[in-house]
Design an enzyme around this catalytic site. Sequence first.
Site, PDB file in Angstrom:
ATOM      1  N   THR A 405      72.816  32.064  33.112  1.00 21.25           N
ATOM      2  CA  THR A 405      72.929  31.683  34.526  1.00 21.25           C
ATOM      3  C   THR A 405      71.643  31.969  35.318  1.00 21.25           C
ATOM      4  O   THR A 405      70.767  32.688  34.862  1.00 21.25           O
ATOM      5  CB  THR A 405      74.170  32.366  35.141  1.00 21.25           C
ATOM      6  OG1 THR A 405      75.283  32.064  34.333  1.00 21.25           O
ATOM      7  CG2 THR A 405      74.458  31.934  36.535  1.00 21.25           C
TER       8      THR A 405
HETATM    9  N1  GLU Z   1      79.983  31.721  33.511  1.00 23.34           N
HETATM   10  C1  GLU Z   1      79.868  32.835  34.378  1.00 23.34           C
HETATM   11  C2  GLU Z   1      80.589  32.589  35.674  1.00 23.34           C
HETATM   12  O1  GLU Z   1      80.776  31.488  36.059  1.00 23.34           O
HETATM   13  C3  GLU Z   1      78.462  33.182  34.675  1.00 23.34           C
HETATM   14  C4  GLU Z   1      77.764  33.632  33.457  1.00 23.34           C
HETATM   15  C5  GLU Z   1      76.555  34.428  33.729  1.00 23.34           C
HETATM   16  O2  GLU Z   1      76.250  34.784  34.839  1.00 23.34           O
HETATM   17  O3  GLU Z   1      75.857  34.720  32.783  1.00 23.34           O
HETATM   18  O4  GLU Z   1      80.961  33.491  36.314  1.00 23.34           O
END
Ligand code: GLU
Length: 586
Positions: A405
Amino acid sequence: MTTFRCAMGRRFAALLVGGLFCAGALAAAGHEHLNPEAASGRMARAAAYASHYMASTANPWATRAAADILARGGAAADAAIAAQMVLNLVEPQSSGIGGGAFIVAFDPRDGGVLTYDGRETAPAAARAGRFLRAGEPMDFHEAVNSGRSVGVPGVLRALWRLHQAQGRLPWAELFQPAIHLARAGFPVSPRLHALLAGDRDLPRQAAAARYFYGPDGRPWPVGHVLRNPALADTLARIAREGPDAFYEGPIARDIVAAVAAHPVPGDLSLEDLRDYRALERAPVCMPYRVYRLCGAPPPSSGPLAVLQILGILAHTPIARAAPESPQAAHWFAEAGRLAYADRDAYVADPAFVEVPVAGMLDPAYLAARAALIRPGRSMGRAEAGVPPAAPPRPGAGRGLEPPSTTQVSIIDAWGGAVSMTSSIEGAFGSKLLVRGFLLNNQLTDFSFLAQDARGRPIANRVEAGKRPRSSMAPMLALRDGRVALAIGSPGGSAIINYVAQTLVGVFDWGLGLQQAIDLPHVGSRNQATELEAGTPAEALAGPLRALGHEVRVGEFPSGLQGVQRLPDGRLLGAADPRREGLALGG
Ligand code: GLU
């Protein structure tokens, strides 16, 4: 010519077009991040200052693209789009057009805050047992590396809506920096190299193997100039034709084919892509001291949990505790337990479950939750509360969210602002590379189980067309009708603690934004109290254990990117020293 100050603390006079600014910062940052997940060895960042506009992203190339757009008279919305396209190229492990995003935007024309939900959706064919095997949750890693983890991407339609509402420059222009860089090539960064070297699954996917690894099967070395003509072509088409060129036609067909061709195929269809809608939603907001804090609402649990933590902490003496003291860590971790307990129980896609947002932020409710914290003893594990107007309590569902992210924070010359957290979920998402971009594995953010041990349905269970719960917490702080702070971070479910801790640092302890970002991470996700390895926070283990905390020391590679408006009107940009970010302004 405009003078920029790099987050590394150097001054560069840079031409707005074609200049090589912050190259020194790039190179210097490089060698400090050979182990990208290691908190130790991080490089100190100096804050950047500017008078008119500021952008902070996780990568110098993306920050530069954003700053160029701002210098050309672009709005924060325009700069965010340019940055996102460059991030897709240079930080492919984290985000891109094959993924989703939550965007919080401040419109200076009417002083309004709106959010754009570009979260992935589950395909229409998705069913509750998607990630189960013989009734048991399947191995997380197995679920990630399959076609089943791929949700309908949302980034482009969300950015399109943002651009329609607030863009000043033509859509197509915003894609040019990424298109040029994809054709010319960019140097592989230390963080990208280390993640490529450490990934066992990426080289197993043929398209990704051809792009990310050399003919000898080794990851491209740091500094290797990597070109991505396929992405350049994809972006050129979307630049010309708009997002529909992605959601219908040959690009859409290739996405569907790639998901279906996986050895463990998924069920994403052409109709799923065609029908995807990014949603405009009212933000979730709460007054805090002299500020009004706003963020993306459910299906993200992030800002809501951050606001709960702050609302609970307002009833504690944390503001008077020294920032790195055991007392501060105790109050912060206990508030975290309470917020995460509510999050786990109540938050999911509001189109499918009733999320008691107002009740969860009700001042009396937060006061009652705060009263559960004892000054001298940890509560261990918190139970979810019963906020006003809460539905019958669903079962709690947790999920694994390994960090990837990215965060983009921008304030423009008109006072407009964007805070966007964007993600393909885990590093390199599903590992499926289509036309130069990676597809997400965001559906593993659903609870694998559909019900808890007591048979209660889990709010965040898989359902057709549903958006998985997120922890992403893009936020804006407003004061006197202006944006005082734009902030957010990657980091899976720990995002909530990263952002809350930074806000406590700035608003309660009066730290500068860079200092607040630099604070050693502490917090609890309603399990052990977590302390950031390789930092002075490790020394809190003893005192916290004495208060009954179960303690875990580990890596917490946040990627906080922030922009703050100082009382004198200047803008301060800050970047997390744990990643490769940079802030630039003008
Ligand atoms: N998929 C996660 C979310 O939507 C974020 C993953 C991450 O920050 O590495 O909360």
